[in-house]
Design a protein around this motif. Structure first.
Motif, mmCIF file in Angstrom:
data_model
loop_
_atom_site.group_PDB
_atom_site.id
_atom_site.type_symbol
_atom_site.label_atom_id
_atom_site.label_comp_id
_atom_site.label_asym_id
_atom_site.label_seq_id
_atom_site.Cartn_x
_atom_site.Cartn_y
_atom_site.Cartn_z
ATOM 1 N N GLN A 10 0.632 -1.312 -0.256
ATOM 2 C CA GLN A 10 -0.103 0.043 -0.007
ATOM 3 C C GLN A 10 0.892 1.259 0.039
ATOM 4 O O GLN A 10 0.216 2.273 -0.214
ATOM 5 C CB GLN A 10 -0.719 0.027 1.218
ATOM 6 N N ASP A 29 -5.539 -5.140 -12.258
ATOM 7 C CA ASP A 29 -6.737 -5.747 -11.191
ATOM 8 C C ASP A 29 -5.897 -6.296 -9.973
ATOM 9 O O ASP A 29 -6.156 -6.161 -8.874
ATOM 10 C CB ASP A 29 -7.679 -6.561 -11.667
ATOM 11 N N TYR A 30 -4.814 -7.260 -10.354
ATOM 12 C CA TYR A 30 -4.295 -8.133 -9.227
ATOM 13 C C TYR A 30 -3.444 -7.103 -8.521
ATOM 14 O O TYR A 30 -3.510 -7.311 -7.257
ATOM 15 C CB TYR A 30 -3.392 -9.211 -9.839
ATOM 16 N N GLU A 32 -4.018 -3.880 -8.057
ATOM 17 C CA GLU A 32 -4.442 -3.262 -7.019
ATOM 18 C C GLU A 32 -5.296 -4.049 -5.891
ATOM 19 O O GLU A 32 -5.371 -3.434 -4.962
ATOM 20 C CB GLU A 32 -5.698 -2.497 -7.833
ATOM 21 N N SER A 33 -5.608 -5.165 -6.257
ATOM 22 C CA SER A 33 -5.992 -6.099 -5.142
ATOM 23 C C SER A 33 -5.164 -6.284 -3.882
ATOM 24 O O SER A 33 -5.530 -6.568 -3.009
ATOM 25 C CB SER A 33 -6.547 -7.506 -5.466
ATOM 26 N N LEU A 34 -3.782 -6.106 -4.243
ATOM 27 C CA LEU A 34 -2.967 -6.226 -3.287
ATOM 28 C C LEU A 34 -2.381 -5.047 -2.494
ATOM 29 O O LEU A 34 -1.994 -5.063 -1.448
ATOM 30 C CB LEU A 34 -1.317 -6.821 -3.942
ATOM 31 N N GLY A 35 -3.024 -3.777 -2.898
ATOM 32 C CA GLY A 35 -2.954 -2.724 -2.330
ATOM 33 C C GLY A 35 -1.928 -1.761 -2.964
ATOM 34 O O GLY A 35 -1.747 -0.601 -2.531
ATOM 35 N N ARG A 37 -0.797 1.056 -5.270
ATOM 36 C CA ARG A 37 -1.300 2.322 -6.142
ATOM 37 C C ARG A 37 -0.909 2.399 -7.614
ATOM 38 O O ARG A 37 -0.006 2.131 -7.966
ATOM 39 C CB ARG A 37 -1.037 3.688 -5.385
#
Length: 763
Positions: A10, A29-30, A32-35, A37
């Motif tokens: 993040q 998508d992957y 962003e799903s991990l945090g 930016r």
């Protein structure tokens, strides 16, 4: 799967520069799903502006973009002082070594290959972010150490001032007391009080001196200890009594540091001060300790009396520097040198070979079929296989030889000090034999072979890059020779490689300029004589020439990854054409499209097929996908799942060129196959070659027992048609009925079924 470095997702921003960002949906998508930016730019100019504005922690950069390509974008990023330290990972579907070399030369640090292997891409991204984080942490630690040094210097100055002030005060006070004692004996009490105050002050200063976080010592002109604080005594593992007046500071240094210290001590006597000298202490417990020393001279009347030194423990900082240096020059999975360090080793070997009139060999080793193992069993198994292959290759080499991981499943080896190429051939053969033995992993017995290219200095190149290019070219020649062998570089190979590169560039241009087209060959029901399906066949139509069959360029398209966009275009175009024919009244017609193994192994292949059928408005039953026997040779759960899903939604599946590979009945039973296409090489021998006739008969009988449809390819005459019908073959295609024709000509064929039916019934 490689271990992902522990980082705070993040807190990191990743900028993705790609002219077609929609192609990156899965990886975006992957991430962003991990945090993470995520920021996106559509070309190089926009990417430069966004990078200057958001200052990302890492940049994913597409190589092929209109206007300014990825390499130029990277060079401009690296020319900006505010952006040059941001790591750049290239994204590309291109596998050639020349492109990778260009990427590294432009300033990139790594590659991820399209289509994305999520775990591998994430591992590469997190590795670079971890490296960047480590570098930032080192910078922060260096700044903290610098501040500590400033503070410690201030403490040292304060101590020096306190000592000087103490000496002056003692002298002054002694004189005052002597004078007072001579005049007033009654002031003894005042003198006693002053002495006690001085004692307390000295004790406080001495306590500060002894318990400081750094070491302090004083030495005389011979280098022998005069004073030393408790901190430094603990480092050395000795007592004050053991060193004061008896031992030199240099006695505790390593041999190399002793020599450097003697030179520094001479400068200290001449200049009066030395700063930031690094040495290594050999501790009593056998350990080594890195130290930083600052020293000044304390003299009286211009004569050297003693020097006072401040000593800082920098062991942890040096260890961190060494870890980062290792990460920069080594592959994290195998521990082997990377291309940067390997290139340096080759150039050193070339320099020695030039002086001693010897040869240097470079071996470029590529593991055959490794991608199939990765795709079928996963990257975790693939990574462990690479580690085992590394150990086997290391056992084939001499001391002084160097092996490095070039990337993916590729290794490079340098063999210095050779008399001729025979020694290189011996090592190459040993490597082939070592890799040919089975690998046991997780209950699987895995088999890989290797294709090895060999180049020799000075005949094949004068520097590391030239030798690596030559060895790479020779390696591709080894693959063309059937894999599992080694080949030496020749000028003819270089010419072939240049032609292959030129063809790859022409194919990219052809894709961008819509130079591809589809021809269609009818498939005939042998009982009714009707056209029931059309096989879509790819043709390349450069301006000013006739159409070129895919057999002339498909291997290059496979190597470069261009088969993926070309294959998707062909599937979509064929489905759109069938939609037009069905709308014109040919409601029962089907379309057959060839699928390469590289297309099939895409993670989103089934989604792509379903999306195209949905967008075009065709039922899945109207589509037949022709796969190769190579896919059947890798009966992984992923392959079976893909084929079962396609079959479940209604897509017909056939095995193209059946009989040319090594498919087993067990594989045919496991896969949801609907039809077998007998290769034309067997059909052409019907009635002329006894073996071909027997093979065709056996395939038809086997297909019947498995309840599979049979389509004979390459039918040229009525005698072949009669033979096939007599043995129960259901369908055929070939020049006897029609050559592959344009969409317009195929529409005319469908309007003249009697001609085709009559031709079919001649047998």
């Amino acid at each position: 799967m490689k271990t992902t470095p522990a980082i705070d997702f993040q807190s990191h921003t990743i900028l993705i520069i790609d002219d077609i960002p929609t192609n990156l949906g899965v990886i975006v998508d992957y991430l962003e799903s991990l945090g993470f930016r995520i920021a996106i730019a559509r070309d190089g100019e926009e990417g430069l502006k966004r990078a200057q504005f958001i200052r990302p922690d890492l940049i994913l950069l597409d190589v092929m973009m209109p206007g300014m390509d990825g390499f130029e974008t990277c060079r401009r990023l690296k020319s900006d002082e505010d952006l040059q330290d941001i790591p750049v990972i290239f994204m590309t579907a291109l596998a050639e070594t020349n492109y990778k070399i260009s990427g590294f030369a432009a300033g990139g640090v790594d590659y991820v290959t399209k289509p994305f292997q999520i775990a591998e891409a994430l591992a590469r991204i997190t590795t670079q972010l971890a490296l960047r984080t480590a570098q930032k942490q080192l910078a922060e630690q260096n700044e903290q150490l610098r501040q500590e040094i400033v503070v410690r210097k201030q403490v040292e100055t304060a101590l020096q001032d306190a000592y000087d002030h103490l000496e002056e005060r003692v002298t002054q006070r002694t004189a005052e007391l002597a004078e007072a004692n001579a005049s007033l004996q009654g002031e003894v009490n005042e003198r006693t009080w002053a002495q006690q105050a001085l004692k307390r002050s000295a004790e406080e200063i001495f306590d500060l001196y002894n318990n400081a976080p750094c070491g302090y010592h004083s030495i005389n002109k011979d280098g022998v200890f005069v004073q030393i604080n408790d901190t430094e005594l603990k480092w050395l593992g000795v007592t004050r009594e053991e060193v004061i007046g008896k031992r030199k500071f240099s006695d505790f240094l390593t041999p190399n540091s002793q020599k450097n210290y003697e030179e520094a001590f001479s400068r200290l006597k001449e200049q009066g001060t030395v700063r930031d000298l690094e040495f290594q202490l050999a501790r009593r417990d056998g350990g080594l300790m890195s130290i930083l020393v600052n020293a000044i001279v304390k003299d009286m009347a211009g004569n050297f009396v003693m020097s006072r030194s401040t000593v800082f423990d920098i062991t942890e900082r040096k260890q961190q520097e060494e870890r980062i240096r290792y990460m920069v020059h080594h592959d994290m999975l195998t521990g082997l040198p990377n291309r940067i360090l390997f290139r340096d080793r080759i150039n050193q070997a070339i320099s020695q070979a030039y002086r001693h009139h010897t040869a240097v060999a470079v071996l470029f080793i590529d593991l055959d079929y490794f991608k199939n193992i990765n795709d079928s069993l996963g990257h975790q198994v693939g990574d462990r296989l690479l580690q085992k292959a590394t150990r086997r290759l290391q056992r084939c080499l001499r001391d002084g030889d160097t092996i490095a991981r070039s990337g993916g499943d590729e290794f490079v080896v340098s063999l210095p000090g050779l008399s001729d190429g025979k020694d290189a051939a011996i090592v190459a053969q040993k490597a082939l034999e070592a890799l040919d033995l089975p690998f046991a992993l997780d209950g699987h017995e895995l088999h890989v072979s290797a294709s090895i290219g060999v180049s020799i200095y000075p005949a094949d190149g004068q520097d590391a890059d030239a030798l690596m290019r030559a060895a790479d070219t020779a390696m591709y020649h080894a693959k063309e020779k059937g894999r599992g062998n080694y080949q030496f570089y020749t000028a003819a190979l270089n010419e072939a490689a240049q032609q292959r590169l030129a063809l790859a560039n022409q194919l990219r241009q052809a894709l961008a300029q819509n130079e591809f087209t589809l021809y269609y060959q009818p498939q005939i029901d042998l009982q009714s004589g009707k056209i029931f399906s059309a096989e879509a066949l790819l043709r390349w139509h450069p301006p000013g020439t006739g159409p070129i069959s895919c057999s002339h360029f498909v291997s290059v398209a496979e190597e470069t990854g261009l088969i993926l966009p070309i294959g998707e275009w062909a599937l979509r175009t064929a489905c759109e054409q069938l939609r037009q024919w069905r709308d014109a009244g040919n409601t029962d017609l089907r379309i057959a499209v060839n699928v390469s193994s590289r297309q099939f192994y895409q993670p989103d292949f089934t989604n792509m097929v379903e999306e195209i059928l949905s967008e075009v408005g065709l039922p899945a039953t109207a589509l037949e996908l022709e796969i190769t026997e190579r896919i059947l040779l890798q009966p992984s759960e992923d392959n079976i799942t893909t084929l079962e899903h396609l079959s479940k939604i209604g897509v017909h599946l056939s095995v193209d060129d059946f009989g040319m590979g090594y498919s087993s009945l067990a594989y045919l039973q496991r896969f949801p196959i609907h039809a077998l296409k007998i290769d034309h090489s067997f059909v052409s021998g019907i009635g002329e070659d006894q073996s071909d006739t027997a093979i065709v008969t056996a395939i038809i009988a086997m297909a019947k027992s498995l309840r599979l449809k049979v389509i004979a390819e390459g039918v040229k005459n009525a005698r072949q048609v009669a033979f096939l019908k007599a043995r129960g073959c259901m369908a055929a295609q070939g020049y006897y009925y029609s050559a592959p024709v344009s969409a317009e000509a195929f529409a005319e064929l469908m309007h003249t079924p009697p001609k085709l039916r009559a031709a079919a019934q001649k047998g």
